[in-house]
Design a protein around this motif. Structure first.
Motif, short mmCIF file in Angstrom:
data_model
loop_
_atom_site.label_atom_id
_atom_site.label_comp_id
_atom_site.label_asym_id
_atom_site.label_seq_id
_atom_site.Cartn_x
_atom_site.Cartn_y
_atom_site.Cartn_z
N LYS A 114 -18.97 -78.79 14.75
CA LYS A 114 -17.65 -78.17 14.72
C LYS A 114 -16.63 -79.11 14.08
N VAL A 115 -15.78 -78.56 13.23
CA VAL A 115 -14.73 -79.35 12.58
C VAL A 115 -13.37 -78.79 13.00
N THR A 116 -12.56 -79.67 13.56
CA THR A 116 -11.20 -79.31 13.96
C THR A 116 -10.22 -80.14 13.16
N VAL A 117 -9.27 -79.48 12.51
CA VAL A 117 -8.21 -80.19 11.79
C VAL A 117 -6.96 -80.17 12.65
N HIS A 118 -6.36 -81.34 12.84
CA HIS A 118 -5.14 -81.47 13.65
C HIS A 118 -3.98 -81.80 12.71
N VAL A 119 -2.90 -81.05 12.85
CA VAL A 119 -1.72 -81.26 12.01
C VAL A 119 -0.53 -81.59 12.91
N PRO A 120 -0.25 -82.87 13.12
CA PRO A 120 0.87 -83.25 14.00
C PRO A 120 2.24 -82.96 13.38
N HIS A 121 2.35 -83.09 12.05
CA HIS A 121 3.65 -82.91 11.39
C HIS A 121 3.58 -81.97 10.19
N HIS A 122 2.83 -82.36 9.15
CA HIS A 122 2.70 -81.48 8.00
C HIS A 122 1.42 -81.80 7.22
N ALA A 123 0.82 -80.74 6.68
CA ALA A 123 -0.33 -80.86 5.79
C ALA A 123 -0.13 -79.82 4.70
N MET A 124 0.58 -80.21 3.65
CA MET A 124 0.97 -79.29 2.60
C MET A 124 -0.05 -79.26 1.48
N SER A 125 -0.02 -78.17 0.69
CA SER A 125 -0.76 -78.07 -0.56
C SER A 125 -2.24 -78.46 -0.38
#
Length: 270
Positions: free
Chosen positions: A113-124
């Motif tokens: 399983k792959v989980t992406v965590h975005v605490p502030h920003h993940a643009m483009s």
């Protein structure tokens, strides 16, 4: 002790202090990464971009996802047992499509399983990476962004709009060439998004997400909030672990160059 002795001692202390502080922060980060990995039974990989300042001239350098980042992330994934979950922590304004897609495809191929965590920003390009994950976890105020391709300084969709709205006799050769490149870039990006979403989303939902993110509905810097991401049909949660938020606090605005990618340097098995 003479004045000059005191001065030399002062200079030594002031020169060592920043180095010691940086070492303490790095040690704290490594301990927090290990704590999160133990708690979640996963491999933690951070892709964090901050504005870098050159120590001599003092002007800012803005960091983006590049080939070096993709090489490091792919290396970290290859050192991880396929069954071990991945926790990818993203903090980036985006970057090269090539590098972002390389990372996204490596994530897509990972069996755990792959989980992406975005605490502030993940643009483009950061959003492109997030689309490959099984799940996206966003902080309440975190944002993603559109992945519509840019041709030089212009959005690809806007270039095509010029061609649609003007008679062919009024369009110069350069604009026609840009329009041809723009048309190809939009198709390639949309195909890539559909590839990343395949198997994790129904076809109709994936098609809608790809259309909304790629075809120029918003400006390239439009902030896609958790609520908007959920409305689009993305698999997002808004319950980020406090340890991940604490870890981000250990990435202050740097004054010296450092690696954008960080993980514990050993193979990760069950």
């Amino acid at each position: 002790m003479s004045f000059w002795d005191i001065l030399i001692l002062y200079l030594i202390i002031t020169s060592i202090q920043p180095v010691m502080k940086q070492r303490m922060i790095e040690s704290a980060r490594q301990k927090m990464i290990a704590k999160i990995e133990k708690k979640r039974g996963s491999r933690v990989i951070l892709l964090v971009h901050r504005q870098e300042t050159m120590s001599f001239l003092g002007f800012p350098i803005y960091k983006y996802i590049d080939i070096n980042d993709s090489e490091e992330v792919i290396r970290a994934i290859s050192m991880t047992d396929p069954s071990v979950p991945l926790d990818i922590i993203l903090h980036t304004p985006g970057g090269l499509v090539l590098a972002s897609l390389q990372i996204a495809r490596a994530i897509k191929r990972h069996k755990g399983k792959v989980t992406v965590h975005v605490p502030h920003h993940a643009m483009s390009g950061g959003t492109l990476i997030a689309l490959a994950a099984d799940e996206i976890v966003m902080a309440p105020d975190a944002v993603l962004g559109p992945v519509d391709p840019q041709i030089g300084e212009f959005p690809a969709v806007s270039i095509l709009e010029v061609v649609k709205q003007k008679p062919m006799t009024e369009i110069d050769d350069r604009t026609l060439i840009l329009a041809d490149v723009a048309k190809k870039a939009i198709k390639q990006t949309k195909d890539a998004v559909l590839e990343l979403l395949s198997g994790n989303y129904p076809d109709d939902v994936a098609e809608n997400i790809a259309k909304e993110l790629v075809e120029g509905k918003w400006t390239h810097d439009y902030p896609i909030t958790y609520e908007k991401a959920k409305e689009l049909g993305l698999k997002v949660r808004c319950d980020m672990d406090k340890e991940i938020q604490q870890l981000m606090s250990l990435y202050p605005q740097p004054v010296v160059k450092r690696s954008s990618v960080e993980y514990l340097w050993y193979p990760r098995g069950k």
